[in-house]
Design a protein around this motif. Structure first.
Motif, PDB file in Angstrom:
ATOM      1  N   UNK A  84      -2.379 -33.086  23.040  1.00 19.21           N
ATOM      2  CA  UNK A  84      -1.498 -32.216  23.830  1.00 19.21           C
ATOM      3  C   UNK A  84      -0.331 -31.682  22.997  1.00 19.21           C
ATOM      4  N   UNK A  85       0.273 -32.548  22.172  1.00 18.24           N
ATOM      5  CA  UNK A  85       1.434 -32.036  21.430  1.00 18.24           C
ATOM      6  C   UNK A  85       1.047 -31.034  20.357  1.00 18.24           C
ATOM      7  N   UNK A  86      -0.160 -31.166  19.844  1.00 19.72           N
ATOM      8  CA  UNK A  86      -0.621 -30.163  18.884  1.00 19.72           C
ATOM      9  C   UNK A  86      -0.900 -28.832  19.579  1.00 19.72           C
ATOM     10  N   UNK A  87      -1.435 -28.901  20.789  1.00 18.67           N
ATOM     11  CA  UNK A  87      -1.671 -27.668  21.553  1.00 18.67           C
ATOM     12  C   UNK A  87      -0.331 -27.017  21.876  1.00 18.67           C
ATOM     13  N   UNK A  88       0.625 -27.850  22.313  1.00 13.99           N
ATOM     14  CA  UNK A  88       1.961 -27.350  22.650  1.00 13.99           C
ATOM     15  C   UNK A  88       2.614 -26.675  21.441  1.00 13.99           C
ATOM     16  N   UNK A  89       2.339 -27.215  20.241  1.00 15.28           N
ATOM     17  CA  UNK A  89       2.957 -26.663  19.031  1.00 15.28           C
ATOM     18  C   UNK A  89       2.395 -25.285  18.691  1.00 15.28           C
ATOM     19  N   UNK A  90       1.209 -24.962  19.219  1.00 17.24           N
ATOM     20  CA  UNK A  90       0.557 -23.708  18.849  1.00 17.24           C
ATOM     21  C   UNK A  90       0.595 -22.639  19.925  1.00 17.24           C
ATOM     22  N   UNK A  91       0.989 -23.027  21.137  1.00 19.84           N
ATOM     23  CA  UNK A  91       0.924 -22.078  22.248  1.00 19.84           C
ATOM     24  C   UNK A  91       2.307 -21.738  22.796  1.00 19.84           C
ATOM     25  N   UNK A  92       2.502 -20.462  23.117  1.00 12.37           N
ATOM     26  CA  UNK A  92       3.703 -20.040  23.838  1.00 12.37           C
ATOM     27  C   UNK A  92       3.266 -19.487  25.184  1.00 12.37           C
TER      28      UNK A  92
END
Lengths: 261, 250
Positions: A84-92
């Protein structure tokens, strides 16, 4: 429109060609399956639209991709990373309502992500300011959201999402609150902005025409499942009125509307 | 300005009737002074009342600022820690059931006749509405804004600084305005429990001497002080919360 250049001191994680892969995702909300085995592939820098009725699970899917929520089954990977945190780091995420902060001016709202990332307020403003002029917002820098029209607010909100400098943009009904004329104006504006600043885009909307105008591929989500997939292979240059009445476009729209039923 | 005249007219009418009744019934000043008697006490005792006012103003302002600082600090701690919220909030409510009238003498015994016990009494009287409103304000942040912040590099601290705290300011100020009206009463309680100056002390001394007009004059000044503090807080809010749509408060 001239080329937008966003200076960045931090390369977005995973480079700019970040893809989104969703496999067999199930999400149960309030006892019902909001998403029931969703499959989705978005190549790097592709623009995919997801259409469906209200409550079809569109926003739920965006929250999951963004890393704000976890699926009950299945996997989601953004740029090959599933955590989840990797997804959060890539998505706005650009939320349904503009969600501008009422206490910040238009410019400071747009610069929000930069400040969050640790850039000083002065530098953040300096980076956001040139985009204002280039995207037709000159003169509104110092206005608070309450003084902006609905269309201007959405532009500022999109700018804010863009300035987060993330490879994947998740747009949740970005123009849902606007009148038809402003909406058409902003769709053209967004198409230009995305042509200048290519990103991987996932656009959720209940407006089939909007999805067909802005995306390369349109998926229909119905009761938590993808029920149709349409490649938008019709020419979209020229005046909007001609584009939306061309036979190819009309046919695509009919197919999409049929799948939504 | 237009909103000001109805209460002013009503007040003037009440004062007029008060003067007429006292004169018509020949009520002696020591029992119930007429407005004119209160006015002449204000003029005659100007020096005494002025010095007392200065003392009480210091207690009110310092105690009130202490209350705001402590209340906001406590609210932030309660906001960040669920454990603290569970443990401390009921105790804070319990603390409000202790009558200030009883707290003041204990503080006077502990801390003496200086300004400190008065500050604490004022702060104790004022801090509760601010804490309660601030905690509510911090918790009522729009979850959509929080989600947006999280996808825009917003960590816990950034969300607090840029979303929750500014969003809570209107609530904090409504608590602060309520508290502003309590501060003067708190200062008087503090002075009654042990002091040698201030408006509360003037009232205490005037009572056995049957200087009733002076008591009224002191009360009048205390009301004016509370009103002044309220106005000052409202002004500060306009300055600090300029995005607030046209004031919904009086």
């Amino acid at each position: 429109m001239s080329q937008l250049v966003i200076e960045s001191n931090t390369a977005p994680p995973g480079g700019s060609d970040v893809d989104v892969v969703v496999r067999g995702v199930v999400r149960v909300l309030g006892g019902t399956r909001a998403l029931d085995g969703v499959e989705l592939d978005v190549a790097g820098r592709a623009r995919v639209g997801i259409v469906g009725r209200s409550g079809a699970g569109k926003s739920t899917l965006l929250s999951l991709v963004a890393g704000l929520d976890e699926p009950d089954a299945g996997t989601i990977a953004v740029g090959g990373e599933a955590a989840a945190r990797e997804r959060l780091a890539r998505c706005a995420l650009m939320p349904q309502r503009d969600s501008l902060l009422p206490w910040r001016t238009a410019l400071d709202n747009a610069a929000l992500a930069l400040e969050n990332a640790g850039v000083s307020r002065r530098d953040a403003r300096r980076r956001a300011a040139p985009l204002f002029a280039r995207l037709g917002l000159a003169g509104s820098e110092r206005l608070r959201p309450a003084k902006l029209s609905g269309g201007m607010r959405q532009r500022v909100a999109f700018l804010r999402t863009l300035l987060a400098d993330k490879p994947v943009l998740l747009l949740d009904e970005p123009f849902g609150a606007l009148d038809a004329i402003t909406r058409a104006e902003l769709q053209a504006w967004l198409a230009n902005a995305l042509a200048a600043e290519p990103r991987t885009v996932l656009l959720v909307t209940h407006d089939v025409e909007e999805a067909l105008l802005l995306c390369d591929r349109v998926l229909v989500l119905s009761r938590g499942r993808m029920t149709a997939e349409l490649d938008v292979d019709v020419p979209r240059q020229g005046p909007r009125r001609e584009v939306v009445t061309s036979p190819g476009f009309v046919q695509l729209r009919e197919q999409a509307l049929e799948a939504i039923e | 300005m237009k909103r000001w005249w109805p209460p002013l007219v009503l007040l003037a009418a009440a004062v007029g009737i008060w003067e007429l009744v006292v004169r018509a019934a020949n009520v002696p000043d020591y029992l119930f002074p007429a407005p004119t008697a209160v006015a002449s006490s204000l003029a005659d005792d100007a020096g005494l009342l002025g010095r007392a006012t200065l003392v009480t103003v210091r207690e009110i302002v310092a105690g009130y600022l202490l209350a705001v600082a402590v209340a906001v600090a406590i609210a932030v701690v309660l906001h960040f820690s669920t454990a603290f919220r569970r443990a401390l909030l009921p105790l804070l409510v319990l603390s409000q059931t202790v009558p200030t009238v009883l707290l003041a003498p204990i503080l006077a015994i502990l801390l003496g006749y200086g300004i400190e016990p008065k500050l604490i009494v004022v702060a104790v009287v004022c801090f509760f509405p601010i804490v309660v409103n601030a905690v509510d304000g911090l918790r009522s942040a729009d979850p959509e804004l929080v989600r947006m912040m999280r996808t825009l590099h917003g960590g816990r601290l950034a969300i607090f600084r840029r979303v929750e705290l500014p969003g809570a300011l209107p609530a904090i100020f409504s608590g602060a305005r309520v508290a502003a009206t309590y501060a003067a009463v708190g200062a008087v309680f503090g002075e009654w429990a042990g002091s040698s100056s201030g408006l509360g002390f003037v009232i205490l001394q005037a009572q056995p001497a049957l200087e009733t007009a002076r008591i009224f004059a002191a009360v009048l000044i205390l009301s004016a002080l509370a009103l002044g503090l309220y106005a000052l807080v409202t002004l500060t809010e306009r300055f600090l919360v300029p995005w607030q749509p046209e004031a919904t408060h009086a």
